[in-house]
Design a protein around this motif. Structure first.
Motif, PDB file in Angstrom:
ATOM      1  N   SER A  52       0.878  -1.140   0.414  1.00  0.00           N
ATOM      2  CA  SER A  52       0.116  -0.155  -0.412  1.00  0.00           C
ATOM      3  C   SER A  52       0.974   1.170   0.285  1.00  0.00           C
ATOM      4  CB  SER A  52      -1.057   0.052   1.215  1.00  0.00           C
ATOM      5  OG  SER A  52       0.037  -0.132   2.352  1.00  0.00           O
ATOM      6  N   ASP A  53       0.120   2.491  -1.219  1.00  0.00           N
ATOM      7  CA  ASP A  53       1.089   3.390  -0.585  1.00  0.00           C
ATOM      8  C   ASP A  53       1.830   4.341   0.549  1.00  0.00           C
ATOM      9  OD1 ASP A  53       1.115   3.637  -3.131  1.00  0.00           O
ATOM     10  OD2 ASP A  53      -0.794   5.462  -2.934  1.00  0.00           O
ATOM     11  N   ARG A  56       4.550   1.966   1.372  1.00  0.00           N
ATOM     12  CA  ARG A  56       5.488   2.066   0.858  1.00  0.00           C
ATOM     13  C   ARG A  56       6.219   3.562   1.441  1.00  0.00           C
ATOM     14  NH1 ARG A  56       3.177   1.361  -4.622  1.00  0.00           N
ATOM     15  NH2 ARG A  56       3.410  -1.157  -5.096  1.00  0.00           N
ATOM     16  N   THR A  57       5.608   3.986   1.894  1.00  0.00           N
ATOM     17  CA  THR A  57       5.977   6.079   2.896  1.00  0.00           C
ATOM     18  C   THR A  57       6.804   5.858   4.228  1.00  0.00           C
ATOM     19  OG1 THR A  57       4.573   6.883   1.968  1.00  0.00           O
ATOM     20  CG2 THR A  57       5.152   7.933   3.856  1.00  0.00           C
ATOM     21  N   TYR A 126       6.594  12.850   1.575  1.00  0.00           N
ATOM     22  CA  TYR A 126       6.108  11.637   1.827  1.00  0.00           C
ATOM     23  C   TYR A 126       5.650  11.965   3.345  1.00  0.00           C
ATOM     24  CZ  TYR A 126       7.150   9.459  -2.719  1.00  0.00           C
ATOM     25  OH  TYR A 126       7.662   9.940  -3.585  1.00  0.00           O
ATOM     26  N   THR A 150      -5.959   5.751   2.979  1.00  0.00           N
ATOM     27  CA  THR A 150      -5.977   4.923   2.180  1.00  0.00           C
ATOM     28  C   THR A 150      -6.497   5.221   0.767  1.00  0.00           C
ATOM     29  OG1 THR A 150      -7.822   3.272   2.644  1.00  0.00           O
ATOM     30  CG2 THR A 150      -5.201   3.031   3.190  1.00  0.00           C
TER      31      THR A 150
END
Length: 153
Positions: A52-53, A56-57, A126, A150
């Protein structure tokens, strides 16, 4: 000696729902393990997938903070500390090192031909909030907060 720098909204984090603190060797391996643990703990606590973003962040900002602790914030024989906090609406990553006199610099734009020095630009891009705290003469903590949201496309 107390010094604070906050980039973003200036409020203290509420009491965490969950918290984990571990020490790692000030080495490339220690930085890599800190990143892997942060993502693993994030996915376990939030239920969000590894790809998921937000996950990853967390991987990116933890890798940068841990790498900076190893490269710029270590003294021989001293570890760095990783603290992960699950807050009601965000996830906080804190990396504490042993060089309080080496504060993160302001984040200026980097020339295109530079091969390093872009890490804090990534953190700034980010993270929803980030900053540092020096509470004593022996350590400093650089922290990042990432909102738990999300997006579906």
């Amino acid at each position: 000696m107390t010094h604070h720098q906050i980039i973003g909204e200036a409020k203290r984090p509420p009491t965490p729902a969950l918290q984990l603190t571990l020490r790692f060797s000030s080495s490339r391996r220690g930085a890599r393990l800190a990143r892997q643990l942060a993502v693993q703990q994030f996915t376990e606590w939030t239920g969000l997938p590894y790809d998921s973003d937000p996950a990853r962040t967390i991987a990116l900002v933890t890798a940068e903070l841990a790498s900076n602790a190893v490269r710029h914030g270590s003294l021989p024989g001293r570890d760095f500390r990783l603290t992960l906090l699950l807050l009601p609406d965000r996830f906080r990553v804190e990396v504490t090192d042993t060089r309080p006199e080496r504060l993160p610099p302001p984040v200026p734009p980097q020339p295109a031909d530079e091969t390093s020095g872009r890490g804090l630009l990534l953190v700034q891009a980010y993270a929803d909030r980030w900053g540092y705290t020096v509470r004593d003469a022996y350590t400093k903590t650089v922290w990042v907060e990432v909102q738990l949201r999300t997006t579906t496309s």
